[in-house]
Each structure stands twice: as structure tokens, then as C-alpha cells.
Design an enzyme around this catalytic site. Structure first.
Site, PDB file in Angstrom:
ATOM      1  CB  SER A  24       0.975   5.841   4.464  1.00 52.08           C
ATOM      2  OG  SER A  24       0.235   5.322   3.399  1.00 52.08           O
ATOM      3  NE  ARG A 123      -6.064  -5.462  -0.188  1.00 52.88           N
ATOM      4  CZ  ARG A 123      -5.820  -4.210   0.138  1.00 52.88           C
ATOM      5  NH1 ARG A 123      -6.493  -3.641   1.109  1.00 52.88           N
ATOM      6  NH2 ARG A 123      -4.899  -3.522  -0.509  1.00 52.88           N
ATOM      7  CD  GLN A 170      -0.264  -2.043   1.940  1.00 46.03           C
ATOM      8  OE1 GLN A 170      -0.461  -3.178   1.518  1.00 46.03           O
ATOM      9  NE2 GLN A 170      -1.236  -1.176   2.126  1.00 46.03           N
ATOM     10  CG  ASP A 313      -3.812   4.273  -2.427  1.00 46.10           C
ATOM     11  OD1 ASP A 313      -3.961   3.135  -2.897  1.00 46.10           O
ATOM     12  OD2 ASP A 313      -3.198   4.491  -1.364  1.00 46.10           O
TER      13      ASP A 313
HETATM   14  C1  S3P Z   1       0.327   1.932   1.316  1.00 49.48           C
HETATM   15  C2  S3P Z   1       0.868   1.460   0.151  1.00 49.48           C
HETATM   16  C3  S3P Z   1       0.061   1.206  -1.052  1.00 49.48           C
HETATM   17  C4  S3P Z   1      -1.273   1.936  -0.995  1.00 49.48           C
HETATM   18  C5  S3P Z   1      -1.947   1.750   0.332  1.00 49.48           C
HETATM   19  C6  S3P Z   1      -1.081   2.294   1.450  1.00 49.48           C
HETATM   20  C7  S3P Z   1       1.226   2.090   2.485  1.00 49.48           C
HETATM   21  O1  S3P Z   1      -0.204  -0.178  -1.133  1.00 49.48           O
HETATM   22  O2  S3P Z   1      -2.094   1.492  -2.031  1.00 49.48           O
HETATM   23  O3  S3P Z   1      -3.185   2.406   0.355  1.00 49.48           O
HETATM   24  O4  S3P Z   1       0.860   2.743   3.478  1.00 49.48           O
HETATM   25  O5  S3P Z   1       2.340   1.559   2.430  1.00 49.48           O
HETATM   26  P1  S3P Z   1       0.853  -1.225  -1.765  1.00 49.48           P
HETATM   27  O6  S3P Z   1       2.027  -1.279  -0.870  1.00 49.48           O
HETATM   28  O7  S3P Z   1       0.104  -2.525  -1.807  1.00 49.48           O
HETATM   29  O8  S3P Z   1       1.177  -0.697  -3.131  1.00 49.48           O
END
Ligand code: S3P
Length: 424
Positions: A24, A123, A170, A313
Site C-alpha cells: 500500500s 472488480r 483505495q 487482507d
Molecule cells: C488497500 C486497501 C484495501 C486492501 C487492499 C489495499 C490500499 O482495499 O484490501 O489490498 O492500499 O488502500 P479496499 O480499499 O478495497 O478496502
């Protein structure tokens, strides 16, 4: 398609382990470095294909990339260098790339087309497209603009207030990155706080940003380059924390792991289950610590409610821990599992059953019966976290596991199989 045979662990996991840089953080640091006027130096970047896709995307938009060493990039950035990408940007399997890039591109006065693999094509993107449209970007895609490929015509944005319907870092990140190039201020309110990497990193890059748990406000302005080391990825550490917990005779230390807001929830769940994990050498300045893990007998728990976004995750590997625990564990309020790299309710249940555990899917999660894993053959279903969780299950099992589709692991943790050999 490759497959990996995992033998049952013959000895405990011992010594010190370094896991890859946080995925991330790596994505965000690259996207911000491309905007910062000057040269940033990013060390310890995740070496997986997902982050390579974000790096390739900013390069296609004019950022200069110089590879100093494995995991170390110098990024030559600044708005003056950036331009419309000449071709479709392919994010591969990376959901974080496509959603963050949608926001990043919305602030640029040009056309960006974002596409990915078959999993990305399924997605949901309405959650980012809707606020970006409200800011003034033209965002289209399949299924009425809700599925990739995404076509983003950016520029001329105005700041908005946004309250995402799903807890998603995200989505928050995409809106904030767009807000950096919008007129006025952009505010994101979260009903349930999610990981705060976008906010923390933008502070480092000198942006005009304010944030607290539950909200973030950004105003447009230039970014300054940074020199930074990416902390180790807690989501990758989680596989080894579970492995060392369930494999007898383990005493493992994992160095320099990010334990900041929204990422360490799996440690609380494991503590509730009876795991023996100590958080040592905490470094509050960069929110990292070392984790020391010794084997322990686990008991069942319930994972639900507001803690879920902070460990979403980690659920596949927590489900493996649950399968080795005493009693029945329930994961609820986790419908988001169904729209990850695979439908992780179905694929986690299938993996656990293939290894001999009792598991059942629910609309918003799963129920896992504890006991001893027998072992068996698992299909990774194109999902890196299912592959790695199954491998840990194999280590803890009586007969071991064969994981089909092991190549999926290259998206986030190419060195994982090599680390496994320290248990044999
Ligand atoms: C992430 C946020 C999460 C996570 C993904 C990475 C990020 O997703 O599951 O692996 O880097 O912001 P979501 O924002 O869809 O919850």
C-alpha cells in the site's frame, strides 16, 4: 501455471525474517513521487508485480525511473514532466493501482485508459468513478461506468466532501489524490476509519493535508520530493506470524513491520486467540516495530464489525489459524471479501476444505471449524493471498499441501517460496 509442493514443517520457524516493503505504501509513494518537483529516492519498495504496474504507469506518464538497486528507485517527478500516456495503462492484477490511478489521473488534463486482467475486470469501480465524476472528471467504463476498463478524462476538478459507502482506503486515496489537483478543498469522511497511508505519506511529501481517524482534508498544492525507506508489509508478515504460531517450536522475529492505524488488527485477533506475539522495538516516528512470535495453542474467536476493514487482507491466513484452533471461529461483516482478487469467501472456504478443515461460506464471511489440518491440493484461484495462506496451511498439516497456480504469488511476494524452505 506453476504449482508448489509444501511439506509439513519439520522444525519451528526460528531466527529473523525480513518481509517485503509494504505494498500500500509502495504504490502511494510512487504516485506521489511522480507529482513531486525533483528527485525522490524510495528504498525497500515491494518487489511484486502489482507495484511494478504502478511504477510503469507513472513512467508512461513521463516520470523518470532509475533503478539503483533491487527495491530502490530514484523517481524524477514534477508536473512539468508529466504527459498523457500514449497507450492503455495495464494494471495487471492490481486493484490498488487501478483505483489510485483513477484518482491520480482525474487531476491530470488528459485522457487515461486503465485496464487489467480478468480479475480486475470484475472488480467494482463505481465506488471511485462516482466521486471523481462529482469532482468534474469524465469517467466511463463497462457496465454503466462501474467496471474496468476505465476511461478517465481528467482536469478542471473542484473539491468535494465525500462519504464512501464502503470502508475503503483505495477510494479514500483516489479522492484525496484527485483533490490534490482540484480547486478548493476536498474532504473524505469515513464511518469506519481505514488505513491512513495516503494521509501519512502526503504529509511527508509536504502536501496541505489534515487528518484524524474518520476524516481527511486536502487542499491543492505542490509536493516536495522525499527520501524514504518503505516499512515492511504487515499483511505479508501476517503469513509468518500465523506460521510461527501454529508450527511447534517456533521463535521468529520479523523486523521493521508497519504497525500504524488500520493495519495491525490481525495481531489483536491472534492475541484474542491466545497467540504469543510481542511487539518490540517500537519506532513511533515511522510507526514500525519488530514482531516476536512463539508457538502457541489457539482457541476460536469471532471477527466482526468495525475491526474488519483493518484486517480484511489477513482473513485468508487468519482462517488457517482458525482451522488450527480449538473451537469454531466466525468471520462476519466481511462481504468485501467477495470482491477482492478472487471471491475470498468462496476461495478461502475451498482452500480450507481441500486441506481437510470444516468451513462454510456466509453472505458476509465464513465459519471455520478448528482442529488439525490433514493437507491436500489447493487451487490458488489466481489469488496471491489464497496461495500463501494455503502454503501456511500445508506447513501446519499432517501430509502437506500442493498449491496449484502458485505464480499468483508474484503479484506481491516473489520470494515467499524461498522463505518457506527454512521450515524443512
Ligand atoms: C488497500 C486497501 C484495501 C486492501 C487492499 C489495499 C490500499 O482495499 O484490501 O489490498 O492500499 O488502500 P479496499 O480499499 O478495497 O478496502
Amino acid at each position: 501455471m506453476t504449482c508448489l509442493a509444501v511439506a509439513p514443517a519439520r522444525r519451528g520457524l526460528r531466527g529473523e525474517l525480513v518481509v517485503p516493503g509494504d505494498k500500500s505504501v509502495s504504490h502511494r509513494a510512487l504516485l506521489m513521487a511522480a507529482l513531486a518537483e525533483g528527485t525522490s529516492r524510495l528504498q525497500g519498495l515491494s518487489g511484486g508485480d502489482d507495484v511494478a504496474r504502478s511504477a510503469a504507469a507513472i513512467a508512461a506518464c513521463g516520470a523518470g525511473l532509475e533503478r539503483e538497486a533491487p527495491g530502490t528507485l530514484r523517481v524524477l517527478g514534477g508536473p512539468g514532466r508529466l504527459h498523457e500516456p500514449a497507450a492503455v495503462v495495464d494494471v495487471g492484477n492490481s486493484g490498488t493501482s487501478i483505483r489510485l490511478l483513477a484518482g491520480w489521473s482525474a487531476a491530470r488534463p488528459w485522457l487515461t485508459v486503465l485496464q487489467g486482467d480478468a480479475s480486475i475486470a470484475r472488480r467494482p469501480m463505481g465506488r471511485v468513478a462516482e466521486p471523481l465524476r462529482r469532482m468534474g472528471a469524465a469517467v466511463d467504463g463497462r457496465a454503466g461506468g462501474t467496471l474496468p476498463p476505465l476511461v478517465v478524462r481528467g482536469g478542471g476538478l473542484v473539491g468535494i466532501e465525500h462519504r464512501p459507502e464502503v470502508a475503503s482506503a483505495q477510494v479514500k486515496g483516489a479522492v484525496i489524490l484527485a483533490g490534490l489537483g482540484a480547486d478548493g478543498e476536498t474532504v473524505v469522511h469515513e464511518a469506519v476509519p481505514t488505513r491512513r497511508h495516503t494521509e501519512e505519506l502526503l504529509e511527508r511529501f509536504g502536501a496541505d493535508i489534515e487528518h484524524r481517524p474518520g476524516w481527511a482534508r486536502v487542499r491543492p498544492g505542490p509536493l516536495s520530493p522525499v527520501e524514504m525507506t518503505i516499512p515492511a508489509d504487515p499483511s505479508q508478515a501476517a503469513f509468518w506470524v500465523v506460521a510461527a504460531t501454529v508450527v511447534a517450536g517456533s521463535d521468529l522475529r520479523i523486523a521493521n513491520v508497519y504497525v500504524g492505524p488500520g493495519r495491525a488488527g490481525f495481531l489483536e485477533v491472534l492475541a484474542r486467540m491466545g497467540a504469543d506475539v510481542t511487539v518490540e522495538a517500537e519506532r513511533p516516528a515511522d510507526r514500525t516495530a519488530d514482531l516476536r512470535v512463539r508457538s502457541a495453542q489457539l482457541s476460536a474467536t469471532t471477527v466482526a464489525g468495525e475491526e474488519v476493514p483493518g484486517l480484511i487482507d489477513e482473513i485468508p491466513v487468519l482462517a488457517v489459524a482458525a482451522a488450527c484452533a480449538e473451537g469454531t471461529t466466525t468471520f462476519a461483516d466481511a462481504a468485501e471479501l467477495r470482491v477482492k482478487e478472487s471471491d475470498r469467501v468462496e476461495t478461502t472456504v475451498a482452500a480450507l476444505r481441500a486441506l481437510g478443515a470444516q468451513a462454510e461460506g456466509r453472505p458476509d464471511g465464513l465459519v471455520v471449524g478448528g482442529g488439525r489440518l490433514v493437507g491436500g491440493t489447493v487451487d490458488a484461484a489466481g489469488d496471491h493471498r489464497i496461495a500463501m495462506a494455503a502454503a501456511i496451511g500445508g506447513l501446519a498439516s499432517v501430509e502437506g499441501a500442493t498449491v496449484h497456480g502458485w505464480d499468483a504469488v508474484a503479484t506481491s511476494y516473489p520470494g515467499f517460496a524461498e522463505e518457506l524452505t527454512r521450515c524443512w
